[in-house]
Design an enzyme around this catalytic site. Structure first.
Site, PDB file in Angstrom:
ATOM      1  N   ASP A 131       0.810  -1.215   0.000  1.00  0.00           N
ATOM      2  CA  ASP A 131       0.000   0.000   0.000  1.00  0.00           C
ATOM      3  C   ASP A 131       0.844   1.267   0.000  1.00  0.00           C
ATOM      4  O   ASP A 131       1.996   1.288   0.427  1.00  0.00           O
ATOM      5  CB  ASP A 131      -0.974   0.008   1.177  1.00  0.00           C
ATOM      6  CG  ASP A 131      -0.290  -0.200   2.519  1.00  0.00           C
ATOM      7  OD1 ASP A 131       0.749  -0.879   2.576  1.00  0.00           O
ATOM      8  OD2 ASP A 131      -0.796   0.329   3.535  1.00  0.00           O
ATOM      9  N   GLU A 170      -0.578  -2.156   5.246  1.00  0.00           N
ATOM     10  CA  GLU A 170       0.374  -2.044   6.352  1.00  0.00           C
ATOM     11  C   GLU A 170       0.245  -0.685   7.034  1.00  0.00           C
ATOM     12  O   GLU A 170       0.460  -0.571   8.241  1.00  0.00           O
ATOM     13  CB  GLU A 170       1.807  -2.242   5.849  1.00  0.00           C
ATOM     14  CG  GLU A 170       2.863  -2.297   6.951  1.00  0.00           C
ATOM     15  CD  GLU A 170       3.276  -0.930   7.479  1.00  0.00           C
ATOM     16  OE1 GLU A 170       3.534  -0.809   8.705  1.00  0.00           O
ATOM     17  OE2 GLU A 170       3.326   0.034   6.686  1.00  0.00           O
TER      18      GLU A 170
END
Length: 440
Positions: A103, A169
């Protein structure tokens, strides 16, 4: 198997393929050189097309496509957009998991690159720029390269490797779950029938120059908690504050008083701790005392006892300061899921460190300091013995102390870090699968 035996096995494969003897003598380096052009291309593509947490659909599709092309067993849709690839070697051996996060962040890129991000997204209900300002694009590309390298030696590879491409994350959006904890909740190490004997991860960091890596045994990254408070007062005209209860003044006193928790309440001679406010929001007009103010912030600790002490002290300060001002406070400490302390298994860390030294040389492998940033890899590290290390991203010759930090819109990754990180992780993975660190 010692380093010489490992080199002999891979040397035979390289000889069959016409590889040079020099490359076969350092298989991890040779494999890195082989994969690096494609890894660089993947990294640039992912960087140009970043996606926020739990929205990594394009990145996940790219990863799944590449893993399937390698002939791996592929599982998708884990924790929303997570992708798993499993490589089963041709010889018996241990099970190893390797992880990369996918991400990006709600940050507008300010780095002048031909592949700079122009992407837009939405965060907390507001339009934002989207940027790989933490280096997850590099992590994903490097792990794809490592998967390709190991798949190429499948016949002679002992053991099995799980490649974990993790979403979110940086934290799931409000009202959603995501990340490492959700992957585990959905049976990452159960449903797939793969419980690793060990797990490795790495992170590029601006605090080190390219060519340098750092690792430490035990607590490596802080546990993190998110807190939120709403201070309730009574709205009034700014010209007549005595007719109301001012939540702005009250909230300011809470912020100021809370600074004494770390500086005066905790024994930080043993372990560090941090308490920071990131949101102070209230009011709609310059001459109106509002009826409420919202505060949000983060707590970072390495010890559960200190963590609980921060919670208790912060709640007590908020309630007593509010009461002294005639206000009230709603305190959520913590909000939602927290990241635990990331702990490197000491025995495993010693072996991985030996592998890093073998790959890069002792002068380039450093003892990492406890890092106050947090990482949800910590959930994996609680589930299986794990090691997480840091890879320098700042160009050689530039003082890393002055380089834009991870999460900055000016964060710049020198692509030399891709080769260093791949080489280091490949060496650690090969040594683990063959049963001994290089030089053991």
């Amino acid at each position: 198997m010692r380093a010489s035996a490992l080199a002999f096995v891979v040397a035979s494969m390289f000889a069959a393929a016409g590889a040079s003897a020099a490359g076969a003598a350092d298989p991890a380096a040779a494999l890195t050189r082989q994969e690096l052009p494609q890894v660089t291309a993947w990294r640039r593509d992912i960087h140009q097309h970043p996606e926020l947490s739990n929205r990594e659909t394009r990145t996940a599709a790219l990863v799944a496509k590449q893993l399937k092309a390698l002939g791996l067993e592929v599982h998708t849709g884990i924790a929303h957009t997570g992708v798993i690839g499993i490589l089963r070697g041709g010889k018996p051996g241990p099970k190893l998991a390797l992880r990369a996060d996918m991400d990006a962040l709600p940050v507008t890129e300010e780095v002048d690159l031909p592949f700079a991000s122009k992407a837009k997204g939405e965060y907390r209900g507001k339009p934002v720029g989207v940027m790989h300002a933490c280096g997850h694009d590099a992590h994903t590309a490097m792990l794809l390269g490592i998967a390709s390298a190991l798949a190429g030696m499948k016949k002679d590879l002992p053991g099995e490797v799980m490649f974990v491409f993790q979403p979110a994350e940086e934290g799931a959006p409000a009202g959603e779950q995501g990340g490492a904890s959700l992957m585990l909740d959905e049976g990452l190490f159960g449903k797939l029938g793969f419980k690793p004997d060990a797990m490795f991860g790495m992170h590029v960091v601006s605090s080190l120059n390219v060519g340098e890596v750092a690792v430490r045994p035990g607590p490596a990254m802080a546990g993190s908690d998110w807190f939120r408070m709403v201070v309730h007062g009574r709205q009034t005209h700014g010209a007549m504050p005595w007719n109301g209860v001012d939540p702005i003044v009250t909230a300011a006193e809470i912020v100021t008083s809370a600074q004494t928790i770390v500086s005066r309440k905790l024994d930080i001679s043993t372990l560090p701790a941090v308490l920071s406010f990131g949101i102070f929001e209230g009011g709609a007009r310059y001459n109106i005392v509002p009826d409420q103010v919202e505060l949000q912030g983060t707590i970072r600790t390495f010890d559960d006892g200190m963590r609980r002490q921060v919670f208790d002290n912060l709640k007590g300060i908020a309630e007593h300061v509010a009461a002294a001002n005639g206000a009230t406070v709603e305190a959520q400490i913590p909000v939602g899921d927290s990241n635990p302390v990331l702990v490197n298994d000491p025995a495993l860390e010693a072996k991985v460190k030996a592998s890093l030294v073998e790959a890069l040389g002792a002068a380039h492998v450093h003892a990492a300091k406890p890092w106050m940033a947090s990482e949800d890899f910590a959930y994996f590290a609680k589930a299986v013995p794990s090691v997480y290390f840091f890879v320098g991203a700042t160009p050689a010759g530039q003082d890393p102390a002055t380089a834009p930090a991870n999460h900055s819109p000016k964060f710049f990754l020198d692509e030399g870090a891709l080769g260093v990180g791949m080489h280091a992780m490949l060496q650690a993975a090969l040594d683990f699968l063959h049963g001994a660190p290089a030089g053991a």
